[in-house]
Design an enzyme around this catalytic site. Structure first.
Site, PDB file in Angstrom:
ATOM      1  N   ASP A  56      46.894  41.595  49.609  1.00 14.53           N
ATOM      2  CA  ASP A  56      45.995  42.090  50.232  1.00 14.53           C
ATOM      3  C   ASP A  56      45.952  41.743  51.741  1.00 14.53           C
ATOM      4  OD1 ASP A  56      43.151  43.771  49.167  1.00 14.53           O
ATOM      5  OD2 ASP A  56      43.036  42.982  51.214  1.00 14.53           O
ATOM      6  N   ILE A  57      45.540  42.680  52.641  1.00 17.91           N
ATOM      7  CA  ILE A  57      45.469  42.192  54.008  1.00 17.91           C
ATOM      8  C   ILE A  57      44.332  41.327  54.510  1.00 17.91           C
ATOM      9  CG2 ILE A  57      44.332  44.477  55.094  1.00 17.91           C
ATOM     10  CD1 ILE A  57      46.621  44.687  56.953  1.00 17.91           C
ATOM     11  N   ASN A  62      38.035  48.799  42.023  1.00 15.86           N
ATOM     12  CA  ASN A  62      36.971  49.797  42.540  1.00 15.86           C
ATOM     13  C   ASN A  62      37.273  51.240  42.521  1.00 15.86           C
ATOM     14  OD1 ASN A  62      35.391  47.486  43.325  1.00 15.86           O
ATOM     15  ND2 ASN A  62      36.839  47.189  45.246  1.00 15.86           N
ATOM     16  N   GLY A  73      32.738  51.372  45.507  1.00 14.71           N
ATOM     17  CA  GLY A  73      33.480  50.449  46.578  1.00 14.71           C
ATOM     18  C   GLY A  73      34.709  50.672  46.845  1.00 14.71           C
ATOM     19  N   GLN A  74      35.430  51.913  46.472  1.00 10.36           N
ATOM     20  CA  GLN A  74      36.696  52.276  46.659  1.00 10.36           C
ATOM     21  C   GLN A  74      36.952  52.356  48.158  1.00 10.36           C
ATOM     22  OE1 GLN A  74      38.483  54.661  44.092  1.00 10.36           O
ATOM     23  NE2 GLN A  74      40.514  54.443  44.914  1.00 10.36           N
ATOM     24  N   HIS A 108      44.411  51.113  42.734  1.00 14.31           N
ATOM     25  CA  HIS A 108      45.085  49.628  42.906  1.00 14.31           C
ATOM     26  C   HIS A 108      44.136  48.835  41.971  1.00 14.31           C
ATOM     27  CE1 HIS A 108      42.226  50.724  46.308  1.00 14.31           C
ATOM     28  NE2 HIS A 108      41.907  49.415  46.173  1.00 14.31           N
ATOM     29  N   HIS A 160      43.061  44.871  41.981  1.00 12.14           N
ATOM     30  CA  HIS A 160      42.811  43.610  42.681  1.00 12.14           C
ATOM     31  C   HIS A 160      43.234  42.646  41.540  1.00 12.14           C
ATOM     32  CE1 HIS A 160      40.781  45.103  46.186  1.00 12.14           C
ATOM     33  NE2 HIS A 160      40.511  45.927  45.598  1.00 12.14           N
TER      34      HIS A 160
HETATM   35  P1  DGP Z   1      39.200  48.759  47.732  1.00  6.05           P
HETATM   36  O1  DGP Z   1      37.822  48.563  48.422  1.00  6.05           O
HETATM   37  O2  DGP Z   1      39.328  48.474  46.168  1.00  6.05           O
HETATM   38  O3  DGP Z   1      39.756  50.320  47.940  1.00  6.05           O
HETATM   39  O4  DGP Z   1      40.091  47.823  48.404  1.00  6.05           O
HETATM   40  C1  DGP Z   1      41.134  48.054  49.400  1.00  6.05           C
HETATM   41  C2  DGP Z   1      41.911  47.066  49.804  1.00  6.05           C
HETATM   42  O5  DGP Z   1      43.033  47.453  50.357  1.00  6.05           O
HETATM   43  C3  DGP Z   1      40.999  45.963  50.589  1.00  6.05           C
HETATM   44  O6  DGP Z   1      40.858  44.762  49.800  1.00  6.05           O
HETATM   45  C4  DGP Z   1      42.052  45.673  51.769  1.00  6.05           C
HETATM   46  C5  DGP Z   1      43.355  46.397  51.424  1.00  6.05           C
HETATM   47  N1  DGP Z   1      44.056  47.122  52.412  1.00  6.05           N
HETATM   48  C6  DGP Z   1      43.581  48.077  53.371  1.00  6.05           C
HETATM   49  N2  DGP Z   1      44.660  48.470  54.099  1.00  6.05           N
HETATM   50  C7  DGP Z   1      45.783  47.654  53.667  1.00  6.05           C
HETATM   51  C8  DGP Z   1      46.932  47.582  54.246  1.00  6.05           C
HETATM   52  O7  DGP Z   1      47.439  48.318  55.194  1.00  6.05           O
HETATM   53  N3  DGP Z   1      47.828  46.458  53.969  1.00  6.05           N
HETATM   54  C9  DGP Z   1      47.559  45.821  52.979  1.00  6.05           C
HETATM   55  N4  DGP Z   1      48.145  44.577  52.748  1.00  6.05           N
HETATM   56  N5  DGP Z   1      46.243  45.965  52.178  1.00  6.05           N
HETATM   57  C10 DGP Z   1      45.263  46.889  52.894  1.00  6.05           C
END
Ligand code: DGP
Length: 112
Positions: free
Chosen positions: A29-30, A85, A91-92, A98, A100
């Site tokens: 996750d980023i 989420n 909270g999505q 995906h 986590h």
């Molecule tokens: P959610 O709230 O469950 O939809 O989480 C989305 C997650 O995705 C959040 O924790 C940050 C991650 N994320 C968003 N954009 C990117 C990206 O471009 N690269 C990566 N590796 N993660 C990302």
């Protein structure tokens, strides 16, 4: 359709990959909430747990079964946490399904 995670699957957006097979991709996750924070995604675009069909059930089983294998490969012997989420109210933020997977320092303090 402009989906960030589809772009990661295609390779047009970089990610720190942890695992890949024909059906799934796992990457860091980023914005990590814990020492280990990775995302398991199906390569096929599925919007959300809210929109899954009966035909997605087997894929979901395989996705969840991948979580302990990924956790073990990342050294999370003592355990891990999973979170999906679903929908704006859930909270999505990225509308490509995906899960986590959190582990290590910080993982038990993540609000659920
Ligand atoms: P959610 O709230 O469950 O939809 O989480 C989305 C997650 O995705 C959040 O924790 C940050 C991650 N994320 C968003 N954009 C990117 C990206 O471009 N690269 C990566 N590796 N993660 C990302």
């Amino acid at each position: 359709m402009d989906c960030i995670f589809c772009r990661i699957v295609e390779g047009s957006l970089p990610s720190r990959k942890v695992y890949e097979d024909e059906e799934f991709l796992v990457f860091h996750d980023i914005h990590p909430f814990a020492a280990v924070h990775v995302l398991i995604i199906p390569k096929r675009h599925v919007e959300s747990l809210q929109s899954i069909k009966e035909s997605d059930e087997a894929m979901l089983g395989r996705l969840m079964a991948l979580a302990p294998r990924i956790a073990a490969s990342l050294g999370l012997e003592s355990g891990f946490r999973t979170l999906i989420n679903s929908g704006v109210g859930g909270g999505q933020e990225v509308f490509h399904l995906h899960a986590h997977v959190f582990g290590g320092e910080g993982s038990v303090r993540i609000p659920t």
